[in-house]
Motif scaffolding. Sequence first.
Motif, PDB file in Angstrom:
ATOM      1  N   THR A  38      55.943  55.933  29.658  1.00  0.00           N
ATOM      2  CA  THR A  38      55.735  56.812  30.812  1.00  0.00           C
ATOM      3  C   THR A  38      55.359  55.974  32.027  1.00  0.00           C
ATOM      4  N   ILE A  39      56.059  56.220  33.130  1.00  0.00           N
ATOM      5  CA  ILE A  39      55.790  55.475  34.360  1.00  0.00           C
ATOM      6  C   ILE A  39      54.751  56.228  35.193  1.00  0.00           C
ATOM      7  N   LEU A  40      53.667  55.545  35.537  1.00  0.00           N
ATOM      8  CA  LEU A  40      52.620  56.151  36.372  1.00  0.00           C
ATOM      9  C   LEU A  40      53.174  56.412  37.765  1.00  0.00           C
ATOM     10  N   ARG A  41      52.710  57.496  38.356  1.00  0.00           N
ATOM     11  CA  ARG A  41      53.189  57.839  39.686  1.00  0.00           C
ATOM     12  C   ARG A  41      52.088  57.753  40.739  1.00  0.00           C
ATOM     13  N   TYR A  42      52.464  57.201  41.861  1.00  0.00           N
ATOM     14  CA  TYR A  42      51.602  57.187  43.043  1.00  0.00           C
ATOM     15  C   TYR A  42      51.176  58.623  43.338  1.00  0.00           C
ATOM     16  N   PRO A  43      49.918  58.914  43.672  1.00  0.00           N
ATOM     17  CA  PRO A  43      48.792  57.996  43.897  1.00  0.00           C
ATOM     18  C   PRO A  43      47.868  57.809  42.693  1.00  0.00           C
ATOM     19  N   ASP A  44      48.389  57.736  41.495  1.00  0.00           N
ATOM     20  CA  ASP A  44      47.577  57.492  40.292  1.00  0.00           C
ATOM     21  C   ASP A  44      46.736  56.216  40.488  1.00  0.00           C
ATOM     22  N   THR A  45      45.426  56.332  40.302  1.00  0.00           N
ATOM     23  CA  THR A  45      44.542  55.187  40.590  1.00  0.00           C
ATOM     24  C   THR A  45      44.727  54.035  39.596  1.00  0.00           C
ATOM     25  N   ARG A  46      45.347  54.310  38.427  1.00  0.00           N
ATOM     26  CA  ARG A  46      45.590  53.222  37.466  1.00  0.00           C
ATOM     27  C   ARG A  46      46.591  52.205  38.014  1.00  0.00           C
ATOM     28  N   LEU A  47      47.381  52.629  39.020  1.00  0.00           N
ATOM     29  CA  LEU A  47      48.312  51.696  39.675  1.00  0.00           C
ATOM     30  C   LEU A  47      47.559  50.667  40.518  1.00  0.00           C
ATOM     31  N   ARG A  48      46.243  50.871  40.692  1.00  0.00           N
ATOM     32  CA  ARG A  48      45.428  49.965  41.518  1.00  0.00           C
ATOM     33  C   ARG A  48      44.732  48.881  40.711  1.00  0.00           C
ATOM     34  N   LYS A  49      44.867  48.930  39.395  1.00  0.00           N
ATOM     35  CA  LYS A  49      44.194  47.938  38.542  1.00  0.00           C
ATOM     36  C   LYS A  49      44.816  46.552  38.686  1.00  0.00           C
ATOM     37  N   ILE A  64      56.148  44.457  24.325  1.00  0.00           N
ATOM     38  CA  ILE A  64      55.913  44.983  25.677  1.00  0.00           C
ATOM     39  C   ILE A  64      57.142  44.736  26.556  1.00  0.00           C
ATOM     40  N   ILE A  65      57.694  43.517  26.476  1.00  0.00           N
ATOM     41  CA  ILE A  65      58.859  43.163  27.297  1.00  0.00           C
ATOM     42  C   ILE A  65      60.058  44.062  26.947  1.00  0.00           C
ATOM     43  N   ASN A  66      60.317  44.246  25.655  1.00  0.00           N
ATOM     44  CA  ASN A  66      61.431  45.121  25.245  1.00  0.00           C
ATOM     45  C   ASN A  66      61.239  46.542  25.753  1.00  0.00           C
ATOM     46  N   ASP A  67      60.014  47.036  25.654  1.00  0.00           N
ATOM     47  CA  ASP A  67      59.728  48.398  26.120  1.00  0.00           C
ATOM     48  C   ASP A  67      59.880  48.507  27.638  1.00  0.00           C
ATOM     49  N   LEU A  68      59.437  47.466  28.342  1.00  0.00           N
ATOM     50  CA  LEU A  68      59.570  47.466  29.808  1.00  0.00           C
ATOM     51  C   LEU A  68      61.043  47.493  30.210  1.00  0.00           C
ATOM     52  N   LEU A  69      61.851  46.645  29.537  1.00  0.00           N
ATOM     53  CA  LEU A  69      63.286  46.587  29.857  1.00  0.00           C
ATOM     54  C   LEU A  69      63.945  47.941  29.585  1.00  0.00           C
ATOM     55  N   GLU A  70      63.635  48.509  28.431  1.00  0.00           N
ATOM     56  CA  GLU A  70      64.237  49.780  28.056  1.00  0.00           C
ATOM     57  C   GLU A  70      63.855  50.884  29.039  1.00  0.00           C
ATOM     58  N   THR A  71      62.592  50.869  29.445  1.00  0.00           N
ATOM     59  CA  THR A  71      62.098  51.882  30.383  1.00  0.00           C
ATOM     60  C   THR A  71      62.743  51.695  31.760  1.00  0.00           C
ATOM     61  N   GLN A  84      52.806  49.523  35.958  1.00  0.00           N
ATOM     62  CA  GLN A  84      53.414  50.847  36.151  1.00  0.00           C
ATOM     63  C   GLN A  84      53.479  51.676  34.875  1.00  0.00           C
ATOM     64  N   VAL A  85      53.317  51.006  33.718  1.00  0.00           N
ATOM     65  CA  VAL A  85      53.276  51.747  32.457  1.00  0.00           C
ATOM     66  C   VAL A  85      51.893  51.628  31.825  1.00  0.00           C
ATOM     67  N   ASN A  86      50.902  51.379  32.698  1.00  0.00           N
ATOM     68  CA  ASN A  86      49.493  51.358  32.292  1.00  0.00           C
ATOM     69  C   ASN A  86      49.166  50.220  31.322  1.00  0.00           C
ATOM     70  N   ILE A  87      49.895  49.120  31.448  1.00  0.00           N
ATOM     71  CA  ILE A  87      49.568  47.900  30.696  1.00  0.00           C
ATOM     72  C   ILE A  87      49.158  46.870  31.747  1.00  0.00           C
ATOM     73  N   HIS A  88      47.903  46.436  31.693  1.00  0.00           N
ATOM     74  CA  HIS A  88      47.401  45.644  32.812  1.00  0.00           C
ATOM     75  C   HIS A  88      47.393  44.153  32.499  1.00  0.00           C
ATOM     76  N   GLU A  89      48.613  43.670  32.267  1.00  0.00           N
ATOM     77  CA  GLU A  89      48.860  42.258  31.992  1.00  0.00           C
ATOM     78  C   GLU A  89      49.984  41.783  32.912  1.00  0.00           C
ATOM     79  N   GLN A  90      49.966  40.469  33.215  1.00  0.00           N
ATOM     80  CA  GLN A  90      50.903  39.954  34.227  1.00  0.00           C
ATOM     81  C   GLN A  90      52.309  39.752  33.662  1.00  0.00           C
TER      82      GLN A  90
END
Length: 199
Positions: A38-49, A64-71, A84-90
Motif C-alpha cells: 500500500t502506497i501512503l498518500r500525502y499528507p500522511d505524516t509517515r511520509l515525513r519519517k 523489500i526490493i522485489n515488493d517495491l518493484l512490483e508495487t 512511500q510504503v512505510n518502510i523507513h530504510e534507504q
Amino acid sequence: QFRRTKKKRFLLSAYGGYNKASLIISFFFRTFGMALLTILRYPDTRLRKQAKPVEYVDDRVQVIINDLLETMYGAPGIGLAATQVNIHEQIVVIDISEENDSPLCLINAKITKKSGSVETEEGCLSVPEYFAKVDRAENVTVEYLDREGQSCVLEATGLLAVCIQHELDHLKGKIFVDYLSSLKQSRVRKKLEKAAKNK
Ligand code: NI
C-alpha cells in the motif's frame, strides 16, 4: 470439458478466490514471492519519517526490493521510495524505460555532485493525479549500493537525474509539493483529504 472443470477446481482450492484477475495476480505473487504494498498518500505524516541506512544487503532487503518493484510497476510509476510504503530504510527503485525492463535499485544513495538546472513537470504515486513543475539539478552523480551490495557510482542526467532527486527526497521525508507555494500546497492537501474521505 472434464479437464477444464478439474483445472478450475484446482485453481479455486489452491488460491481460494473466484475472480479471474485476482487468481492470476495471486498465482504470480505466490510463484515469484512478491507482494503489492500500500502506497501512503500525502499528507500522511509517515511520509515525513527519515529513512535509516541499510546495514546488510541480505535476503530481507531482496524481498523489500522485489515488493517495491512490483508495487511501482503495478501502480504504474517510474520510481518508488521505501518511505512511500512505510518502510523507513534507504532503498529506492526506479525504471524510466518504456518497456519496464531496466530496473535501477539504489541503496544508501548519496548525491555527491550536482550541476545545471532543469524544470520538470513532476508527479508522485503518493500525490495521485497531481502534477507541478519543480526545479532540480540537471545532472547528478550518485554513489550507492546496488542490490548485490556492490558500491556503484552513476552519473545521471535529464529525467533519470530528476527521478533520483525526487526519490532520494522521499527518504528524507520530503515530497515534491514542498517546493511549491504554500497556496498550491494547501490546495493539493485539501483535494487529497477530500478524496480520502469520499473513499
Ligand atoms: Ni514521489
